[in-house]
Design a protein around this motif. Structure first.
Motif, PDB file in Angstrom:
ATOM      1  N   PHE A   1       0.825  -1.215   0.000  1.00  0.00           N
ATOM      2  CA  PHE A   1       0.000   0.000   0.000  1.00  0.00           C
ATOM      3  C   PHE A   1       0.856   1.260   0.000  1.00  0.00           C
ATOM      4  O   PHE A   1       0.598   2.188  -0.765  1.00  0.00           O
ATOM      5  CB  PHE A   1      -0.941  -0.004   1.207  1.00  0.00           C
ATOM      6  CG  PHE A   1      -2.079   0.948   1.050  1.00  0.00           C
ATOM      7  CD1 PHE A   1      -3.240   0.561   0.401  1.00  0.00           C
ATOM      8  CD2 PHE A   1      -1.973   2.253   1.520  1.00  0.00           C
ATOM      9  CE1 PHE A   1      -4.275   1.455   0.229  1.00  0.00           C
ATOM     10  CE2 PHE A   1      -3.012   3.136   1.352  1.00  0.00           C
ATOM     11  CZ  PHE A   1      -4.166   2.745   0.709  1.00  0.00           C
ATOM     12  N   PHE A   2       1.877   1.299   0.858  1.00  0.00           N
ATOM     13  CA  PHE A   2       2.742   2.489   0.905  1.00  0.00           C
ATOM     14  C   PHE A   2       3.463   2.712  -0.421  1.00  0.00           C
ATOM     15  O   PHE A   2       3.758   3.838  -0.802  1.00  0.00           O
ATOM     16  CB  PHE A   2       3.775   2.363   2.029  1.00  0.00           C
ATOM     17  CG  PHE A   2       3.236   2.724   3.389  1.00  0.00           C
ATOM     18  CD1 PHE A   2       2.631   3.955   3.604  1.00  0.00           C
ATOM     19  CD2 PHE A   2       3.309   1.840   4.447  1.00  0.00           C
ATOM     20  CE1 PHE A   2       2.126   4.301   4.846  1.00  0.00           C
ATOM     21  CE2 PHE A   2       2.807   2.172   5.697  1.00  0.00           C
ATOM     22  CZ  PHE A   2       2.212   3.411   5.903  1.00  0.00           C
TER      23      PHE A   2
ATOM     24  N   VAL B   1       1.880  12.878   7.723  1.00  0.00           N
ATOM     25  CA  VAL B   1       1.594  12.921   6.280  1.00  0.00           C
ATOM     26  C   VAL B   1       1.240  11.533   5.743  1.00  0.00           C
ATOM     27  O   VAL B   1       0.183  11.335   5.143  1.00  0.00           O
ATOM     28  CB  VAL B   1       2.795  13.495   5.491  1.00  0.00           C
ATOM     29  CG1 VAL B   1       2.481  13.522   4.008  1.00  0.00           C
ATOM     30  CG2 VAL B   1       3.143  14.879   6.008  1.00  0.00           C
ATOM     31  N   MET B   2       2.125  10.576   6.000  1.00  0.00           N
ATOM     32  CA  MET B   2       1.936   9.272   5.356  1.00  0.00           C
ATOM     33  C   MET B   2       0.786   8.463   5.963  1.00  0.00           C
ATOM     34  O   MET B   2      -0.006   7.879   5.239  1.00  0.00           O
ATOM     35  CB  MET B   2       3.234   8.455   5.418  1.00  0.00           C
ATOM     36  CG  MET B   2       4.378   9.067   4.638  1.00  0.00           C
ATOM     37  SD  MET B   2       3.920   9.587   2.980  1.00  0.00           S
ATOM     38  CE  MET B   2       3.856   8.015   2.136  1.00  0.00           C
TER      39      MET B   2
ATOM     40  N   ALA C   1      -2.586   6.917   4.158  1.00  0.00           N
ATOM     41  CA  ALA C   1      -2.759   5.460   4.033  1.00  0.00           C
ATOM     42  C   ALA C   1      -4.060   4.985   4.667  1.00  0.00           C
ATOM     43  O   ALA C   1      -4.271   3.787   4.825  1.00  0.00           O
ATOM     44  CB  ALA C   1      -1.578   4.746   4.667  1.00  0.00           C
ATOM     45  N   LYS C   2      -4.936   5.903   5.011  1.00  0.00           N
ATOM     46  CA  LYS C   2      -6.143   5.546   5.759  1.00  0.00           C
ATOM     47  C   LYS C   2      -6.974   4.407   5.147  1.00  0.00           C
ATOM     48  O   LYS C   2      -7.359   3.484   5.873  1.00  0.00           O
ATOM     49  CB  LYS C   2      -7.017   6.786   5.934  1.00  0.00           C
ATOM     50  CG  LYS C   2      -7.796   6.768   7.234  1.00  0.00           C
ATOM     51  CD  LYS C   2      -8.350   8.155   7.505  1.00  0.00           C
ATOM     52  CE  LYS C   2      -9.653   8.066   8.249  1.00  0.00           C
ATOM     53  NZ  LYS C   2     -10.401   9.318   8.212  1.00  0.00           N
TER      54      LYS C   2
ATOM     55  N   SER D   1      -8.934  -1.259   5.955  1.00  0.00           N
ATOM     56  CA  SER D   1      -9.109  -2.654   5.507  1.00  0.00           C
ATOM     57  C   SER D   1      -8.377  -3.618   6.412  1.00  0.00           C
ATOM     58  O   SER D   1      -8.925  -4.615   6.863  1.00  0.00           O
ATOM     59  CB  SER D   1      -8.554  -2.870   4.107  1.00  0.00           C
ATOM     60  OG  SER D   1      -9.055  -1.948   3.223  1.00  0.00           O
ATOM     61  N   ILE D   2      -7.134  -3.294   6.681  1.00  0.00           N
ATOM     62  CA  ILE D   2      -6.311  -4.245   7.401  1.00  0.00           C
ATOM     63  C   ILE D   2      -6.665  -4.276   8.891  1.00  0.00           C
ATOM     64  O   ILE D   2      -6.542  -5.310   9.550  1.00  0.00           O
ATOM     65  CB  ILE D   2      -4.803  -3.969   7.137  1.00  0.00           C
ATOM     66  CG1 ILE D   2      -3.948  -5.147   7.565  1.00  0.00           C
ATOM     67  CG2 ILE D   2      -4.319  -2.734   7.772  1.00  0.00           C
ATOM     68  CD1 ILE D   2      -4.022  -6.271   6.597  1.00  0.00           C
ATOM     69  N   THR D   3      -7.180  -3.173   9.410  1.00  0.00           N
ATOM     70  CA  THR D   3      -7.650  -3.177  10.798  1.00  0.00           C
ATOM     71  C   THR D   3      -8.838  -4.117  10.952  1.00  0.00           C
ATOM     72  O   THR D   3      -8.908  -4.902  11.904  1.00  0.00           O
ATOM     73  CB  THR D   3      -8.050  -1.760  11.258  1.00  0.00           C
ATOM     74  OG1 THR D   3      -6.957  -0.878  11.032  1.00  0.00           O
ATOM     75  CG2 THR D   3      -8.383  -1.745  12.737  1.00  0.00           C
ATOM     76  N   ILE D   4      -9.766  -4.059  10.008  1.00  0.00           N
ATOM     77  CA  ILE D   4     -10.923  -4.954  10.066  1.00  0.00           C
ATOM     78  C   ILE D   4     -10.472  -6.409   9.978  1.00  0.00           C
ATOM     79  O   ILE D   4     -10.916  -7.269  10.739  1.00  0.00           O
ATOM     80  CB  ILE D   4     -11.916  -4.628   8.933  1.00  0.00           C
ATOM     81  CG1 ILE D   4     -12.560  -3.276   9.195  1.00  0.00           C
ATOM     82  CG2 ILE D   4     -12.974  -5.706   8.807  1.00  0.00           C
ATOM     83  CD1 ILE D   4     -13.365  -2.745   8.053  1.00  0.00           C
ATOM     84  N   PHE D   5      -9.553  -6.633   9.047  1.00  0.00           N
ATOM     85  CA  PHE D   5      -9.039  -7.991   8.874  1.00  0.00           C
ATOM     86  C   PHE D   5      -8.438  -8.504  10.184  1.00  0.00           C
ATOM     87  O   PHE D   5      -8.749  -9.601  10.652  1.00  0.00           O
ATOM     88  CB  PHE D   5      -7.976  -7.970   7.765  1.00  0.00           C
ATOM     89  CG  PHE D   5      -7.357  -9.298   7.483  1.00  0.00           C
ATOM     90  CD1 PHE D   5      -7.967 -10.171   6.609  1.00  0.00           C
ATOM     91  CD2 PHE D   5      -6.168  -9.665   8.089  1.00  0.00           C
ATOM     92  CE1 PHE D   5      -7.392 -11.405   6.335  1.00  0.00           C
ATOM     93  CE2 PHE D   5      -5.596 -10.892   7.833  1.00  0.00           C
ATOM     94  CZ  PHE D   5      -6.211 -11.759   6.948  1.00  0.00           C
ATOM     95  N   ASN D   6      -7.595  -7.679  10.809  1.00  0.00           N
ATOM     96  CA  ASN D   6      -6.959  -8.093  12.053  1.00  0.00           C
ATOM     97  C   ASN D   6      -7.955  -8.183  13.203  1.00  0.00           C
ATOM     98  O   ASN D   6      -7.848  -9.050  14.065  1.00  0.00           O
ATOM     99  CB  ASN D   6      -5.845  -7.114  12.433  1.00  0.00           C
ATOM    100  CG  ASN D   6      -4.591  -7.348  11.622  1.00  0.00           C
ATOM    101  OD1 ASN D   6      -4.291  -8.483  11.249  1.00  0.00           O
ATOM    102  ND2 ASN D   6      -3.869  -6.291  11.314  1.00  0.00           N
TER     103      ASN D   6
END
Lengths: 307, 305
Positions: free
Chosen positions: B188-189, B214-215, B219-220, B225-230
């Protein structure tokens, strides 16, 4: 962007690497080392025994049974799950009534189906296993009472207690959990295939089954392949462990009829105090996993289709 | 997928014969379309029923008395026994299990996201010796069987006095969530434009500040997505706590329920158990229904990458 670069890199990588190294990598390396020892896990003393644990595997009946069941799961689970998911996803996207100009259309209410199908995916495997344990209960479980209610009183299997049936009951639960996710995944893939492909094929006289095998499947192949690897790893890993451990009675089902490799690792290490032997079974599991991934990669290799 | 957006205008102009021949073929096509429609709806409804039925059955059962559960498993409860729920919540310790799960998942999620994106950012944006090696070290963890590492891990935890403690479990959850998080966030980055970060850096912001101000905001979508996955993975985790967290009062929801099933089996409080089961099921199902789109995106993004 040079100023303080290395200090920054070290600062940002130290904590993640430390945690990952200590709790994941280090134990993983240790386990391979321990498989050559006679460590019980209970006392800190052990000595090297070479390949003794590995030769012991060859004569271990329970190990072969576990291996057999794990291999059966890793071959059949992806096959059944992905076939069902492809079928449902195709029905959702192509099985609808003709509408106006569209040659193909999704069924009405496809959004609803996708929401319902996805339910099992968000539930914990432990909850699912408990739920089905009750459903399979021979005396008052949902399934046998249902059979009774529709007049099949003579058919009252002992589901999880029957050595011939127990593994298939486990298998059904794993299928139940996994199909919905892939319906949604494949459905998203199918929706992005340009509709004119289907229109052209249908005008040329192809039927829908042909369009599935000639258009949909080839264009979806990458997704199917990664799905194949995903279900296989799941069938060899934590999911099958949880289902077998929670649902079946005794040490991996009646007469070891449902035992699987991860469960056998767990039992040897934490029940029987044979940590070294457990890691040996774990190494065997690792080999099965790597072999499986290699086979999927090899068989799945096709020319990439761009569209 | 540009092709789907552009053609409609030209095709109608370019291919009039197609429009003419279509009606001729229509009646037959229409008939097969209808059969197909019935056929597909049939199968789709059947599976929807098979997925929903066990869940509805559990909800129904959680309101019954023990006697009803055994005598008429499929009948509706004669009255709604909410006492099953309160009994499960207080006496069967479901409230404690919930609290433990929230603490463990809350902290591990925070830790996973913070450490995971830090590592991913460095690996995606900076060149240094060992970059590739560390990257593959992380993503290698995605495919190996966790159970293999668990045996030595148990003793590592014991030596560090982390066994059977919540902080220990939190650290392990973070460790095992890192491979996928780093893998996903690195790619993603890489897709984010470099110019903004460079501008911030030229303006005098430090690397650390550039990252956080900034970054990370940029990357929100990936972070969500990945927070939900985890979140789902950690909330539903069963294997790790079963092995590493056997202290009765530290149990998380999934192990608490299994424990409950074993002990209630002897006590015969099936209705309480069903209430506990449904209690554990409903929050995730409710969250899924509300945040459906994000959940599906989060999980499928996970599988597709």
């Amino acid at each position: 962007m040079q100023h303080g670069k290395y200090r920054f890199i070290v600062g940002f990588l130290t904590a993640p690497l430390a945690i990952y190294g200590l709790f994941v990598i280090w134990p993983f390396i240790q386990s391979i080392y321990y498989s050559f020892t006679d460590w019980s896990g209970l006392s800190p003393e052990f000595k090297m025994v070479g390949f003794k644990n590995y030769t012991r595997l060859l004569d271990d009946e329970v190990f072969w049974k576990s291996l057999q069941h794990s291999v059966m799961l890793v071959v059949l689970l992806p096959l059944v799950t992905l076939t069902m998911a492809l079928f449902f996803a195709f029905m959702l996207n192509v099985g609808g009534r003709r509408r106006k100009n569209a040659a193909i259309a999704g069924v009405r209410g496809s959004a609803f189906y996708k929401v319902v199908y996805f339910f099992p995916q968000v539930l914990s495997i432990a909850i699912v296993a408990l739920l089905f344990q009750f459903a399979y209960n021979p005396n008052s479980g949902a399934i046998n009472s249902f059979l009774k209610a529709i007049g099949l009183e003579s058919v009252q299997p002992d589901w999880l207690g029957d050595p011939d049936l127990a593994l298939w009951c486990i298998f059904a639960v794993l299928v139940w959990c996994t199909v919905g996710f892939f319906v949604v995944l494949f459905s998203a893939g199918m929706a992005s295939i340009p509709k004119d492909y289907y229109e052209a094929a249908l005008l040329d006289g192809a039927n829908r089954i042909t369009t599935f095998f000639r258009i949909t499947l080839p264009l979806l192949w990458d997704t199917v392949q990664s799905g194949w690897a995903y279900v296989g790893i799941l069938a060899l890993g934590a999911e099958s462990f949880a289902v077998v451990q929670i649902m079946t009675v005794g040490p991996g089902g009646p007469d070891y009829s449902t035992t699987v490799l991860p469960l056998y690792v767990y039992q040897k290490a934490f029940r029987d105090g044979q940590a070294a032997y457990a890691t040996t079974i774990g190494v065997a599991l690792l080999f099965v996993t790597l072999l499986f991934v290699a086979v999927v990669m090899k068989l799945g290799r096709r020319e990439r289709l761009e569209y | 997928m540009k092709t789907t957006d552009t053609p409609p205008a030209d095709t109608t102009g370019e291919r009039p014969p197609v429009a003419k021949t279509a009606p001729a073929a229509a009646p037959k096509e229409k008939a097969t379309g209808r059969t197909l429609n019935v056929f597909s709806h049939g199968f789709l409804i059947l599976w929807a029923f098979m997925v929903a039925m066990p869940l509805l059955w559990a909800v129904m059962t959680s309101f019954k008395t023990d006697k009803e559960i055994f005598s008429s498993p499929w009948a509706l409860p004669d009255s709604l026994h909410f006492d099953n729920w309160s009994r499960a919540w207080t006496e069967a310790n479901m409230s404690d299990y919930f609290l433990n799960t929230i603490i463990v998942v809350g902290f591990s999620l925070l830790g996973t996201m913070l450490l995971g994106s830090m590592a991913a950012y460095v690996l995606a944006r900076f060149e240094f010796p060992g970059n590739r090696f560390i990257y593959f070290l992380f993503i290698g963890g995605m495919s190996f069987p966790i159970i293999l590492a668990l045996v030595p891990l148990f003793y590592v935890m014991q030596n560090l006095s982390l066994l059977n403690t919540l902080p220990g479990l939190i650290l392990v959850y973070i460790g095992y969530s890192l491979p996928f998080t780093v893998f996903f966030m690195t790619s993603f980055f890489r897709t984010l434009p470099t110019s903004v970060a460079e501008a911030a850096f030229v303006d005098g912001a430090s690397h650390t500040r550039t990252f956080f101000q900034v970054m990370l905001p940029m990357a929100k979508p990936g972070l969500i997505s990945i927070t939900i996955f985890n979140f789902l993975g950690q909330w539903n985790q069963y294997l790790l706590p079963t092995v590493l967290n056997t202290e009765p009062e530290n149990k998380v929801l999934t192990q608490g329920l299994v424990q409950l099933a074993v002990s209630q089996g002897y006590k015969g409080d099936w209705s309480g158990l069903f209430a506990g089961l449904v209690m554990a099921m409903l929050p995730v199902l409710a969250a899924y229904i509300v945040f459906q789109r994000q959940v599906v995106q989060g999980l499928t993004a996970g599988a597709l990458k």
